[in-house]
Scaffold this motif. Structure first.
Motif, PDB file in Angstrom:
ATOM      1  N   HIS A 110       0.859  -1.179   0.000  1.00  0.00           N
ATOM      2  CA  HIS A 110       0.000   0.000   0.000  1.00  0.00           C
ATOM      3  C   HIS A 110       0.903   1.240   0.000  1.00  0.00           C
ATOM      4  O   HIS A 110       1.786   1.357   0.852  1.00  0.00           O
ATOM      5  N   ILE A 111       0.670   2.154  -0.929  1.00  0.00           N
ATOM      6  CA  ILE A 111       1.480   3.366  -1.052  1.00  0.00           C
ATOM      7  C   ILE A 111       0.555   4.568  -0.911  1.00  0.00           C
ATOM      8  O   ILE A 111      -0.421   4.721  -1.652  1.00  0.00           O
ATOM      9  N   GLY A 112       0.870   5.447   0.058  1.00  0.00           N
ATOM     10  CA  GLY A 112       0.009   6.564   0.378  1.00  0.00           C
ATOM     11  C   GLY A 112       0.090   7.712  -0.606  1.00  0.00           C
ATOM     12  O   GLY A 112       1.021   7.814  -1.422  1.00  0.00           O
ATOM     13  N   ASP A 113      -0.870   8.606  -0.505  1.00  0.00           N
ATOM     14  CA  ASP A 113      -1.000   9.750  -1.420  1.00  0.00           C
ATOM     15  C   ASP A 113       0.271  10.589  -1.460  1.00  0.00           C
ATOM     16  O   ASP A 113       0.929  10.827  -0.435  1.00  0.00           O
ATOM     17  N   GLY A 114       0.602  11.044  -2.658  1.00  0.00           N
ATOM     18  CA  GLY A 114       1.678  12.001  -2.823  1.00  0.00           C
ATOM     19  C   GLY A 114       3.077  11.452  -2.695  1.00  0.00           C
ATOM     20  O   GLY A 114       4.045  12.216  -2.718  1.00  0.00           O
ATOM     21  N   THR A 115       3.219  10.153  -2.578  1.00  0.00           N
ATOM     22  CA  THR A 115       4.554   9.557  -2.468  1.00  0.00           C
ATOM     23  C   THR A 115       5.219   9.503  -3.845  1.00  0.00           C
ATOM     24  O   THR A 115       4.572   9.207  -4.849  1.00  0.00           O
ATOM     25  N   VAL A 116       6.513   9.781  -3.883  1.00  0.00           N
ATOM     26  CA  VAL A 116       7.289   9.765  -5.122  1.00  0.00           C
ATOM     27  C   VAL A 116       8.335   8.659  -5.021  1.00  0.00           C
ATOM     28  O   VAL A 116       9.156   8.649  -4.099  1.00  0.00           O
ATOM     29  N   ILE A 117       8.295   7.741  -5.963  1.00  0.00           N
ATOM     30  CA  ILE A 117       9.203   6.594  -5.979  1.00  0.00           C
ATOM     31  C   ILE A 117      10.016   6.653  -7.261  1.00  0.00           C
ATOM     32  O   ILE A 117       9.469   6.746  -8.359  1.00  0.00           O
ATOM     33  N   ARG A 131       3.378  -1.275   4.115  1.00  0.00           N
ATOM     34  CA  ARG A 131       2.502  -0.107   4.133  1.00  0.00           C
ATOM     35  C   ARG A 131       3.382   1.144   4.157  1.00  0.00           C
ATOM     36  O   ARG A 131       4.194   1.318   5.069  1.00  0.00           O
ATOM     37  N   ILE A 132       3.200   2.007   3.168  1.00  0.00           N
ATOM     38  CA  ILE A 132       3.969   3.240   3.061  1.00  0.00           C
ATOM     39  C   ILE A 132       2.987   4.405   3.109  1.00  0.00           C
ATOM     40  O   ILE A 132       1.994   4.417   2.374  1.00  0.00           O
ATOM     41  N   GLY A 133       3.261   5.392   3.959  1.00  0.00           N
ATOM     42  CA  GLY A 133       2.333   6.496   4.162  1.00  0.00           C
ATOM     43  C   GLY A 133       2.397   7.560   3.083  1.00  0.00           C
ATOM     44  O   GLY A 133       2.814   7.305   1.945  1.00  0.00           O
ATOM     45  N   ARG A 134       2.039   8.761   3.455  1.00  0.00           N
ATOM     46  CA  ARG A 134       1.894   9.882   2.535  1.00  0.00           C
ATOM     47  C   ARG A 134       3.204  10.645   2.334  1.00  0.00           C
ATOM     48  O   ARG A 134       4.008  10.765   3.242  1.00  0.00           O
ATOM     49  N   GLU A 135       3.381  11.152   1.118  1.00  0.00           N
ATOM     50  CA  GLU A 135       4.401  12.147   0.797  1.00  0.00           C
ATOM     51  C   GLU A 135       5.818  11.702   1.148  1.00  0.00           C
ATOM     52  O   GLU A 135       6.661  12.496   1.562  1.00  0.00           O
ATOM     53  N   ASN A 136       6.094  10.429   0.988  1.00  0.00           N
ATOM     54  CA  ASN A 136       7.458   9.937   1.124  1.00  0.00           C
ATOM     55  C   ASN A 136       8.206  10.150  -0.193  1.00  0.00           C
ATOM     56  O   ASN A 136       7.603  10.256  -1.262  1.00  0.00           O
ATOM     57  N   ARG A 174       6.200  11.335   5.002  1.00  0.00           N
ATOM     58  CA  ARG A 174       7.196  12.390   4.748  1.00  0.00           C
ATOM     59  C   ARG A 174       8.634  11.943   5.049  1.00  0.00           C
ATOM     60  O   ARG A 174       9.474  12.744   5.461  1.00  0.00           O
ATOM     61  N   ASN A 175       8.928  10.700   4.820  1.00  0.00           N
ATOM     62  CA  ASN A 175      10.297  10.218   4.986  1.00  0.00           C
ATOM     63  C   ASN A 175      11.082  10.379   3.687  1.00  0.00           C
ATOM     64  O   ASN A 175      10.537  10.248   2.595  1.00  0.00           O
ATOM     65  N   GLN A 176      12.373  10.668   3.830  1.00  0.00           N
ATOM     66  CA  GLN A 176      13.306  10.679   2.705  1.00  0.00           C
ATOM     67  C   GLN A 176      14.120   9.399   2.779  1.00  0.00           C
ATOM     68  O   GLN A 176      14.849   9.169   3.758  1.00  0.00           O
ATOM     69  N   ILE A 177      14.003   8.549   1.770  1.00  0.00           N
ATOM     70  CA  ILE A 177      14.713   7.274   1.729  1.00  0.00           C
ATOM     71  C   ILE A 177      15.570   7.287   0.470  1.00  0.00           C
ATOM     72  O   ILE A 177      15.054   7.250  -0.644  1.00  0.00           O
ATOM     73  N   ARG A 178      16.874   7.329   0.644  1.00  0.00           N
ATOM     74  CA  ARG A 178      17.759   7.596  -0.479  1.00  0.00           C
ATOM     75  C   ARG A 178      18.282   6.313  -1.130  1.00  0.00           C
ATOM     76  O   ARG A 178      17.825   5.206  -0.853  1.00  0.00           O
ATOM     77  N   GLU A 179      19.287   6.484  -2.003  1.00  0.00           N
ATOM     78  CA  GLU A 179      19.744   5.415  -2.871  1.00  0.00           C
ATOM     79  C   GLU A 179      20.280   4.204  -2.088  1.00  0.00           C
ATOM     80  O   GLU A 179      20.999   4.357  -1.113  1.00  0.00           O
ATOM     81  N   TYR A 180      19.902   3.016  -2.551  1.00  0.00           N
ATOM     82  CA  TYR A 180      20.423   1.736  -2.065  1.00  0.00           C
ATOM     83  C   TYR A 180      20.093   1.461  -0.597  1.00  0.00           C
ATOM     84  O   TYR A 180      20.735   0.628   0.045  1.00  0.00           O
ATOM     85  N   VAL A 181      19.117   2.131  -0.053  1.00  0.00           N
ATOM     86  CA  VAL A 181      18.660   1.800   1.301  1.00  0.00           C
ATOM     87  C   VAL A 181      17.969   0.440   1.274  1.00  0.00           C
ATOM     88  O   VAL A 181      17.215   0.119   0.345  1.00  0.00           O
ATOM     89  N   ILE A 184       8.873   2.288  10.743  1.00  0.00           N
ATOM     90  CA  ILE A 184       9.568   3.555  10.532  1.00  0.00           C
ATOM     91  C   ILE A 184       8.537   4.659  10.744  1.00  0.00           C
ATOM     92  O   ILE A 184       7.442   4.612  10.169  1.00  0.00           O
ATOM     93  N   GLY A 185       8.873   5.664  11.548  1.00  0.00           N
ATOM     94  CA  GLY A 185       7.926   6.733  11.849  1.00  0.00           C
ATOM     95  C   GLY A 185       7.820   7.774  10.751  1.00  0.00           C
ATOM     96  O   GLY A 185       7.836   7.445   9.562  1.00  0.00           O
ATOM     97  N   ASN A 186       7.749   9.024  11.143  1.00  0.00           N
ATOM     98  CA  ASN A 186       7.533  10.135  10.212  1.00  0.00           C
ATOM     99  C   ASN A 186       8.742  11.074  10.159  1.00  0.00           C
ATOM    100  O   ASN A 186       9.480  11.209  11.131  1.00  0.00           O
ATOM    101  N   ASP A 187       8.919  11.713   9.004  1.00  0.00           N
ATOM    102  CA  ASP A 187       9.879  12.814   8.850  1.00  0.00           C
ATOM    103  C   ASP A 187      11.325  12.390   9.117  1.00  0.00           C
ATOM    104  O   ASP A 187      12.126  13.175   9.640  1.00  0.00           O
ATOM    105  N   ASN A 188      11.671  11.190   8.746  1.00  0.00           N
ATOM    106  CA  ASN A 188      13.043  10.700   8.917  1.00  0.00           C
ATOM    107  C   ASN A 188      13.849  10.888   7.639  1.00  0.00           C
ATOM    108  O   ASN A 188      13.303  10.826   6.528  1.00  0.00           O
ATOM    109  N   TRP A 189      15.149  11.120   7.805  1.00  0.00           N
ATOM    110  CA  TRP A 189      16.096  11.185   6.688  1.00  0.00           C
ATOM    111  C   TRP A 189      16.949   9.916   6.746  1.00  0.00           C
ATOM    112  O   TRP A 189      17.749   9.751   7.676  1.00  0.00           O
TER     113      TRP A 189
END
Length: 257
Positions: A31-38, A49-54, A83-90, A105-110
């Motif tokens: 499940h991928i939440g609204d506004g998420t960019v992959i 389950r992935i929330g919003r605006e990640n 609103r998490n930022q998950i970068r390359e090769y994580v 994983i909570g919210n607003d993490n880098w």
């Protein structure tokens, strides 16, 4: 907003305004939440389950099987907030059946490049995982923790809120809230994270109370039992010291001292 080369399982649930890049694979029960960019070349396996605006960058791998020899294919999941930022090769793995069944994983993490978060970890909010930092299974990370580059934590370690884990520091013990750890002798306490606390709006009185508690715990030459007794008195005047004391009560491993 879904690239034609992306492979989306028919059971996946995709929210509104989700962007999915080229050659990305979204598996069953995701499940991928609204506004998420992959980005491109991402692999997401379920149940996840992935929330919003990640924001998930290229080549990340999320929701894979736990790297645990005892895992036998039982139903486990990965839950990621907003609103998490998950970068390359994580890489972030799902939980295990005998470890609670869930990685969270909570919210607003880098979460920066090449970070690994293993099965059954619990991550709070507003944390920073710098490049190449890693967690073994069942690690708990409080809010606002910073893991510097190449740092790591052994399984079942707990790291309290606002702690700072220095570059290359490898932890085998629990770290109380607010404490800074340095890369000496497998991780050594080196004061409190005063700069981070100032940036987050802690005033002088709060920081002074935390420093006093640190001196009690680490510099007064007291046994842990005697230090806890003194901290219980200091906690009457400080919610932050009370949080440190509550962390000590929850600690199941040895304490970094």
């Amino acid at each position: 907003m879904i690239h034609p080369t992306a492979q989306i399982d028919p059971t996946a649930v995709i929210g509104d305004n989700v962007s999915i890049g080229a050659f990305t694979v979204v598996g069953a029960d995701v499940h991928i939440g609204d506004g998420t960019v992959i980005g491109p070349h991402v692999v997401i396996q379920g149940p996840t389950r992935i929330g919003r605006e990640n924001r998930i960058s290229q080549f990340a791998s999320l929701g894979g099987d736990p790297q645990d020899k005892k895992f036998a294919g039982e139903h486990t999941e990965l839950v990621i907030g907003d609103r998490n930022q998950i970068r390359e090769y994580v890489t972030i793995n799902r939980g295990t059946g005998d470890g609670g069944g869930k990685t969270e994983i909570g919210n607003d993490n880098w979460i920066l490049a090449y970070v690994h978060i293993a099965h059954d970890c619990k991550i709070g909010n507003n944390t920073v995982f710098s490049n190449y930092s890693a967690l073994a299974g069942h690690v708990e990370i409080g809010d606002w923790v910073v893991m510097a580059g190449f740092s790591g934590a052994h399984q079942f370690c707990k790291i309290g809120a606002h702690a700072f884990i220095g570059m290359g520091c490898l932890l085998g013990s629990d770290v109380p809230p607010f404490v800074t750890m340095a890369n000496e002798q497998r991780g050594r306490p080196r004061g409190i994270n005063s700069e981070g606390l100032k940036r987050r709006g802690f005033d002088t009185a709060r920081i002074s109370a935390i420093k006093r508690a640190y001196r009690t715990l680490y510099m007064a030459g007291l046994t842990l039992a005697d230090a806890r007794e003194q901290l219980s008195v200091q906690a009457n005047d400080s919610d932050d010291v009370r949080a440190m004391l509550e962390f000590l009560d929850r600690s199941e491993r040895s304490l970094a001292r």
